[in-house]
Design an enzyme around this catalytic site. Structure first.
Site, PDB file in Angstrom:
ATOM      1  N   SER A   1      -9.851  -0.317   7.372  1.00 47.61           N
ATOM      2  CA  SER A   1      -9.312  -0.213   6.007  1.00 47.61           C
ATOM      3  C   SER A   1      -8.651  -1.458   5.441  1.00 47.61           C
ATOM      4  CB  SER A   1      -8.322   0.939   5.929  1.00 47.61           C
ATOM      5  OG  SER A   1      -9.032   2.134   5.796  1.00 47.61           O
TER       6      SER A   1
ATOM      7  N   LYS B   1       0.848  -1.203   0.000  1.00 46.12           N
ATOM      8  CA  LYS B   1       0.000   0.000   0.000  1.00 46.12           C
ATOM      9  C   LYS B   1       0.879   1.247   0.000  1.00 46.12           C
ATOM     10  CE  LYS B   1      -3.851   1.993   2.707  1.00 46.12           C
ATOM     11  NZ  LYS B   1      -4.671   1.859   3.934  1.00 46.12           N
TER      12      LYS B   1
ATOM     13  N   SER C   1      -9.720   2.002   3.149  1.00 47.59           N
ATOM     14  CA  SER C   1      -8.861   2.722   2.244  1.00 47.59           C
ATOM     15  C   SER C   1      -7.866   1.837   1.485  1.00 47.59           C
ATOM     16  CB  SER C   1      -8.091   3.783   3.036  1.00 47.59           C
ATOM     17  OG  SER C   1      -7.221   3.167   3.967  1.00 47.59           O
TER      18      SER C   1
HETATM   19  N1  GLN Z   1     -13.125   4.247   6.634  1.00 47.20           N
HETATM   20  C1  GLN Z   1     -12.435   4.685   7.817  1.00 47.20           C
HETATM   21  C2  GLN Z   1     -12.044   6.133   7.680  1.00 47.20           C
HETATM   22  O1  GLN Z   1     -12.366   6.701   6.704  1.00 47.20           O
HETATM   23  C3  GLN Z   1     -11.242   3.812   8.091  1.00 47.20           C
HETATM   24  C4  GLN Z   1     -10.002   4.229   7.431  1.00 47.20           C
HETATM   25  C5  GLN Z   1      -8.809   3.363   7.777  1.00 47.20           C
HETATM   26  O2  GLN Z   1      -8.940   2.339   8.425  1.00 47.20           O
HETATM   27  N2  GLN Z   1      -7.648   3.837   7.379  1.00 47.20           N
HETATM   28  O3  GLN Z   1     -11.453   6.693   8.545  1.00 47.20           O
END
Ligand code: GLN
Length: 485
Positions: A178, A79, A154
């Site tokens: 995420s 990532k 994400s």
């Molecule tokens: N969807 C969550 C957010 O927008 C989680 C993001 C993540 O785990 N990096 O914060």
């Protein structure tokens, strides 16, 4: 063996050990697939073909000379938020344009040491803020099962690549879901380790009290393999724990005899798709059939989790992202004086969601509001953690949905951030409590989109959730289904 790119890490390892194929063949087969699926998925922000082939050839020479390594010759996608020496690390943001990592993150260094080959960097929501991968400076990722749908976020690029045949395995990060949510939306395995299990040194921080690095794979066995290599104390990250790292693969018994699995009634709430609920309930029955005793439990503070998470995560993000000011990292816009330069750089180069979070975070930390929001959120966080401590006295792990729905249509939620945030309800709690969580494929909707089963375990109880995930996986064939790309 044909279609090397469709295999799991463990299968490829067996092939390599038997000399049925070379690392160069594995890597070049995968690179070809990464190229051919590039327009369809947009899962990678960069592909490092030349370096990857060079690494693979070096592995083949080393193997011929008798060298061994847990991942010797296995390709891993990373990532775009983790530092890999000499590679760009954009975090899918225009503010980091031009930045190159001066060192390896500890997780990367450990994988490298074990012989992994790094093939490319996966797309993501900017600075890991989002649930759909639509907040990327590199454009959205598409769901491998249907190009009109998002892959989740994400770590959407990692999930789409693994499920779509463009990566054998990938690293993701999970601050509020995420890893697990995109794994669920794309139909692969995603593991969020416990807070402190994997060093975050070299991970670009979003919310430091919540972030974890974890594997996204095609099988639970592969998740064990990668976790085993990455886990353990690192003097460069004071929050990494000096806890024993079990031989995870050895804990995969294939059954659930003697295990008590909790079903939190608060996680089967209004707003969940009936198809998701049905798939998860059938999976629970399957687990009972494998020998587990199922007990109903309560996590009464769940309803406060979204508010608590979005206060704490944004507060920490506003502090962590202060370092991106045009001085030390990446891009710079011209300004009349330093203050003007900071402002112009941040205004021009952060995307709208990142700006929204910085504003929210700055607000909840400002004097006058700190007690009402930030401090109160910290207190509720303690209550959420205690909920879990008390249920893990009654059971070994919990079974829940990963998300209330399957993947959204592209653009469906972009104009309504609050509705988007609500979709994180079943995942943010694990980060707030510091516990571990696993997503495994457990079905498909009528429309042909994957559904995930979440297995939550106590802090440093990864062995329990991996055992549950593996036994379930062995009893079903969801993880073997591949989208037609
Ligand atoms: N969807 C969550 C957010 O927008 C989680 C993001 C993540 O785990 N990096 O914060």
């Amino acid at each position: 063996m044909s279609d090397l790119f469709q295999a799991s890490l463990s299968e490829l390892m067996r092939q390599l050990d038997r000399r049925a194929c070379s690392a160069e063949e594995v890597v070049s087969d995968l690179l070809a697939r990464m190229e051919s699926s590039r327009d369809r998925l947009n899962a990678y922000v960069s592909i490092d073909a030349e370096n990857a082939l060079q690494q693979a050839r070096a592995v083949d020479t080393a193997r011929a000379a008798g060298k061994q390594g847990a991942l010797l010759g296995l390709p891993i996608a990373v990532k775009d938020v983790l530092n890999v020496k000499d590679q760009p690390c954009h975090c899918a943001s225009r503010i980091l344009e031009g930045y190159r990592a001066p060192y390896d993150a500890t997780a990367i260094a450990r994988l490298r040491e074990a012989g992994a080959v790094f093939v490319g960097r996966t797309n993501m929501d900017e600075f890991a803020m989002g649930s759909t991968n639509e907040n990327s400076a590199f454009g959205p990722v598409r769901n491998p099962w249907n190009a009109d749908y998002v892959p989740g976020g994400s770590s959407g690029g990692s999930a789409a690549a693994v499920a779509g045949g463009a990566a054998i395995a990938a690293l993701g990060t999970d601050t509020g879901g995420s890893i697990r949510q995109p794994a669920s939306f794309c139909g692969c395995v995603g593991l969020k380790p416990s807070y402190g299990r994997v060093s975050r040194y070299g991970l670009t921080a979003f919310a430091s009290s919540l972030d974890q690095i974890g594997p996204m794979t095609r099988t639970v066995e592969d998740a064990c393999l990668l976790l085993g290599v990455m886990a353990g104390r690192d003097p460069m990250d004071a929050t990494s724990m000096d806890a024993d790292v079990p031989d995870y693969a050895a804990t995969l018994t294939g059954d659930l005899k003697g295990m008590r699995l909790g079903l939190p009634k608060d996680y089967f709430s209004d707003g969940m798709d009936s198809e998701v609920e049905q798939a998860v309930r059938i999976a629970v029955d399957r687990c009972a059939g494998l020998g587990a005793e199922i007990v109903e439990v309560a996590l009464p503070h769940t309803e406060y989790a979204i508010a608590t998470y979005y206060i704490i995560a944004t507060a920490e993000a506003s502090a962590n992202l202060a370092r991106f000011d045009g001085v030390r990292y990446g891009a710079r816009e011209q300004g009349a004086d330093p203050l003007d330069m900071y402002g112009k750089t941040r205004a021009a180069r952060f995307g709208p969601e990142v700006k929204r979070r910085i504003l929210l975070g700055t607000y909840v930390l400002s004097s006058g509001y700190y007690d009402a929001y930030y401090l109160r959120a910290q207190k509720v966080r303690t209550l959420i953690r205690r909920d879990f401590e008390s249920v893990f006295k009654q059971c070994d792990a919990l079974l829940t949905p990963v998300a209330p729905t399957t993947a959204y249509r592209l653009g469906e939620k972009t104009n309504d951030p609050i509705r988007m945030y609500l979709g994180d309800i079943y995942t943010v709690t694990a980060n707030l409590a510091g516990i571990c969580g696993l997503s495994v494929p457990c079905g498909f909707s009528e429309a042909g989109l994957p559904i995930g089963l979440q297995v939550l375990g106590p802090a440093f109880g990864e062995d329990a959730i991996l055992r549950v995930g593996h036994a379930y996986e062995q009893a079903t064939d969801w993880h073997q289904r591949r989208p037609a790309l």
